[in-house]
Design a protein around this motif. Structure first.
Motif, PDB file in Angstrom:
ATOM      1  N   GLY A  45      51.517  20.069  40.192  1.00 49.95           N
ATOM      2  CA  GLY A  45      50.875  18.526  39.919  1.00 49.95           C
ATOM      3  C   GLY A  45      49.604  18.560  40.254  1.00 49.95           C
ATOM      4  O   GLY A  45      49.245  17.634  40.634  1.00 49.95           O
ATOM      5  N   GLY A 106      42.411  10.579  50.340  1.00 51.19           N
ATOM      6  CA  GLY A 106      43.184  10.637  49.421  1.00 51.19           C
ATOM      7  C   GLY A 106      44.007   9.464  49.029  1.00 51.19           C
ATOM      8  O   GLY A 106      43.699   8.508  49.657  1.00 51.19           O
ATOM      9  N   THR A 107      44.422   9.254  47.707  1.00 54.04           N
ATOM     10  CA  THR A 107      45.268   8.171  47.234  1.00 54.04           C
ATOM     11  C   THR A 107      46.505   7.873  48.209  1.00 54.04           C
ATOM     12  O   THR A 107      46.868   6.785  48.433  1.00 54.04           O
ATOM     13  N   TYR A 132      56.746   8.610  41.603  1.00 52.50           N
ATOM     14  CA  TYR A 132      55.989   9.313  42.164  1.00 52.50           C
ATOM     15  C   TYR A 132      56.754   9.597  43.623  1.00 52.50           C
ATOM     16  O   TYR A 132      57.547   8.925  44.060  1.00 52.50           O
ATOM     17  N   TYR A 135      56.743   7.410  46.912  1.00 57.52           N
ATOM     18  CA  TYR A 135      56.827   5.941  46.985  1.00 57.52           C
ATOM     19  C   TYR A 135      58.052   5.269  47.807  1.00 57.52           C
ATOM     20  O   TYR A 135      57.643   4.479  48.751  1.00 57.52           O
ATOM     21  N   ASN A 182      53.482   9.588  37.114  1.00 60.67           N
ATOM     22  CA  ASN A 182      53.753  10.768  37.483  1.00 60.67           C
ATOM     23  C   ASN A 182      55.286  10.746  38.166  1.00 60.67           C
ATOM     24  O   ASN A 182      55.523   9.943  38.795  1.00 60.67           O
ATOM     25  N   ASP A 210      48.816   2.181  41.656  1.00 58.88           N
ATOM     26  CA  ASP A 210      48.395   3.368  41.790  1.00 58.88           C
ATOM     27  C   ASP A 210      47.674   3.826  40.546  1.00 58.88           C
ATOM     28  O   ASP A 210      48.530   4.325  39.652  1.00 58.88           O
ATOM     29  N   ILE A 212      45.852   6.472  39.992  1.00 60.35           N
ATOM     30  CA  ILE A 212      44.916   7.716  40.219  1.00 60.35           C
ATOM     31  C   ILE A 212      44.756   8.594  38.873  1.00 60.35           C
ATOM     32  O   ILE A 212      43.738   9.316  38.798  1.00 60.35           O
ATOM     33  N   TYR A 213      45.813   8.260  37.884  1.00 60.85           N
ATOM     34  CA  TYR A 213      45.472   9.179  36.769  1.00 60.85           C
ATOM     35  C   TYR A 213      44.848   8.207  35.540  1.00 60.85           C
ATOM     36  O   TYR A 213      44.849   8.459  34.424  1.00 60.85           O
ATOM     37  N   SER A 242      41.341  13.026  42.919  1.00 60.28           N
ATOM     38  CA  SER A 242      41.997  14.418  42.709  1.00 60.28           C
ATOM     39  C   SER A 242      42.295  14.947  41.408  1.00 60.28           C
ATOM     40  O   SER A 242      42.118  15.933  41.320  1.00 60.28           O
ATOM     41  N   ARG A 251      40.778  16.015  49.434  1.00 59.10           N
ATOM     42  CA  ARG A 251      41.480  14.688  50.123  1.00 59.10           C
ATOM     43  C   ARG A 251      40.410  13.482  50.239  1.00 59.10           C
ATOM     44  O   ARG A 251      40.170  13.114  51.365  1.00 59.10           O
TER      45      ARG A 251
ATOM     46  N   PRO B 159      53.689  18.187  44.247  1.00 58.74           N
ATOM     47  CA  PRO B 159      54.182  16.691  43.859  1.00 58.74           C
ATOM     48  C   PRO B 159      53.288  16.508  42.711  1.00 58.74           C
ATOM     49  O   PRO B 159      53.896  15.245  42.102  1.00 58.74           O
TER      50      PRO B 159
END
Ligand SMILES: Cc1ncc(COP(=O)(O)O)c(C=O)c1O
Lengths: 396, 159
Positions: A45, A106-107, A132, A135, A182, A210, A212-213, A242, A251, B159
């Motif tokens: 991942g 980090g997230t 994810y 969660y 994810n 979220d 993050i992507y 990340s 992180r 993950p």
């Protein structure tokens, strides 16, 4: 026998809350994996790129200069200012760098802070299923109750407002969404996000988004939830470095929200984390200032691999919708009739290809696999050839 | 379309089918574009980057700075051509700055480079001076790092 086990459980030093959390499906698989050699892994991942050199170099330089101390609880002001500029540039959002942005480890930490800051015991948080892996446990650890909304292949794994509304109760505090997703690679259509925003307003709910992507989308524009009409005040935006900047090991991430929420989250952050590592913060400043070229280079690479993997999956009979974000595909293994765990385990042992069973991401992930294309073209071709052979053998 | 060439530049062995899938075009279209590019020399050649040092092949490389007197009407081109035609010349560039031509020479040994410079290059009428730098170590070539550090592994499942 059973008597002695019970006594042990009663005397356990572990809290009930932690005991009640099931170990991650990914962890279980990890143990099996370490017993097999020469595996091609589609189960990762994280990016297969290392952090771009200009970012690593900036971090090294900061260490040489002696930047090794604590920072403000909120994080370096310069980093928050760069983030404010970034949010303005990409989403037309105006956040105050001094009061509305918190730099996190980090997230992951951002998500934990958001949930702990807003949940009273037994408050409900609505999430998509599959989602994810963190969660559900994070909601439980924060004392809340996760309410899963099924999403499905027919609907490209989009969470729909009309499925959410009937599940809203007096106890509902927030909707937690993570798109691009994810494990599915799904993105949310703008209209659907608007409907969710309307729900949030109608029932006065927070939305934890979220994102993050956010930078890894293909052929579409990412919509930041906070940029929807009226949602800035009601959104906790989670972001991180990340994925897009290939900085998983540093992180470093951030939370963006209104001042009251940031204050609450900072209260927890200051006593549990104090601050994010200064070297990672220095690296993040460089990433924001000069990282666009590298992001685009990596995004383009992922895009080519994405199309190739989706085509190969469909060719071998594992039907797969076109994921438009992150770096995952989520093919269906229906034609084999196997459970996703069975499939993943057999595939690993027989063909030495690692994938993650969809069930690791929730009940509605059953019947699917998560295959990550953050790996070389050669690996993708070889893994898919092996999977093709495997599917042919077990096709019903 | 540019993407097709970016992929090929990184990996000359990518098949038209792979490329077509990656850029989202029909295979026939990609094949046509590649064929056209081969014909009009947009694609000049398919080559392989080899780390000869690994094969223990002793080779000598030198970067030669050449100062020349440009000629009326044709500038530097004629003299450049006279130089780059020699098989020892691996690359040749016209550059701005303290000298005019940067010439990368590849030869079997030092002797070969020295006779190339003293017998072929320096005596040319338009060549005013040369400065020869022998290459001591090759780190990166054509955008590729030659001596890659051992790869640090990612965990096989995350993950
Ligand atoms: C959806 C999602 N959120 C959060 C995270 C955690 O990211 P970070 O490294 O910023 O803690 C991940 C990492 O896999 C993820 O996929």
């Amino acid at each position: 026998m059973s008597h002695s086990i019970q006594v042990k459980a009663l005397n356990s030093f572990i809290s009930q809350k932690v005991n009640n959390i099931s170990p991650s499906g990914i962890r279980k698989f990890f143990d099996l994996l370490s017993s097999v050699e020469g595996v091609i892994s589609l189960g990762i991942g994280e990016p297969d790129f290392i952090t771009p050199w200009h970012i690593r170099e900036a971090a090294i330089y900061s260490m040489e200069k002696g930047y090794t101390m604590y920072t403000s609880n909120y994080g370096l002001l310069q980093l928050r200012q760069e983030l404010a500029k970034y949010l303005k540039l990409h989403y037309e959002l105006n956040y105050h760098p001094e009061h509305e942005i918190l730099i996190t480890v980090g997230t992951s930490e951002g998500l934990d802070l958001a949930l702990r800051a807003i949940l009273n015991p037994d408050d409900e948080v609505i999430i998509p299923d599959p989602c994810y892996v963190a969660y559900v446990p994070d909601i439980i650890l924060a004392g809340g109750v996760p309410i899963s909304i099924p999403t499905c292949k027919e609907n490209d794994f989009v969470i729909s407002a009309s499925d959410i509304e009937p599940r809203i109760t007096k106890q509902t505090r927030a909707i937690l969404i993570g798109y691009p997703s994810n494990p599915t690679g799904a993105v949310m259509p703008h209209e659907e996000l608007l409907k969710i925003a309307k729900l949030a307003q109608k029932y006065n709910l927070l939305v934890i988004s979220d994102e993050i992507y956010a930078r890894l989308v293909y052929g579409i524009e990412h919509t930041c939830f906070a940029s929807l009409p009226g949602m800035k005040e009601q959104t906790i935006l989670l972001g991180g470095f990340s994925k897009a900047y290939a900085m998983t090991g540093w992180r470093i991430g951030y939370v963006v929200a209104n001042q009251e929420l940031i204050e609450a989250m900072t209260k927890i952050h200051q006593y549990t984390m104090l601050c994010a590592p200064i070297t990672a913060q220095m690296a993040a400043i460089e990433a924001l200032k000069n990282g666009e070229r590298e992001i685009e280079r990596m995004r383009k690479e992922y895009d080519g691999r994405r199309r190739l993997m989706v085509k190969r999956l469909n060719d071998i009979g594992l039907s797969c919708f076109e994921p438009k974000g992150a770096f995952y595909t989520f093919p269906s293994i229906e034609i084999t009739g196997m459970s996703s765990e069975e499939f993943a385990e057999k595939l690993l042992l027989e063909e030495k290809v690692a994938v993650v069973p969809g069930s690791a991401f929730g009940q509605y992930g059953e019947g699917f696999l998560r295959c990550c294309y953050a790996t070389s073209l050669a690996n993708i071709e070889e893994a898919l050839a092996k999977m093709g052979r495997f599917v042919k053998k077990y096709k019903k | 379309m540019e993407q097709i060439f970016e992929i090929l530049e990184q990996n000359a062995r990518a098949t038209p089918e792979q490329i077509a899938t990656m850029v989202g075009m029909p295979v026939s279209e990609v094949e046509k574009i590649i064929k056209q590019a081969e014909e009009d020399k947009t694609i000049i050649k398919y080559k392989t980057t080899i780390d000869w040092a690994k094969l223990g092949k002793g080779e000598v490389w030198a970067l030669i700075e050449v100062k020349v007197t440009p000629q009326r009407d044709v500038g530097f081109d004629i003299i450049a051509e006279r130089i780059y035609q020699f098989p020892q010349v691996y690359s040749a560039y016209l550059v701005s700055g303290a000298y005019d031509l940067a010439v990368l020479v590849r030869a079997k040994n030092m002797q070969e480079i020295s006779s190339f410079v003293t017998e072929k290059l320096a005596p040319l009428e338009q060549v005013q001076s040369t400065v020869t730098h022998f290459l001591l170590k090759r780190y990166k070539e054509n955008g590729e790092i030659l001596q890659l550090p051992k790869e640090v592994g990612r965990l096989p499942i995350t993950p």
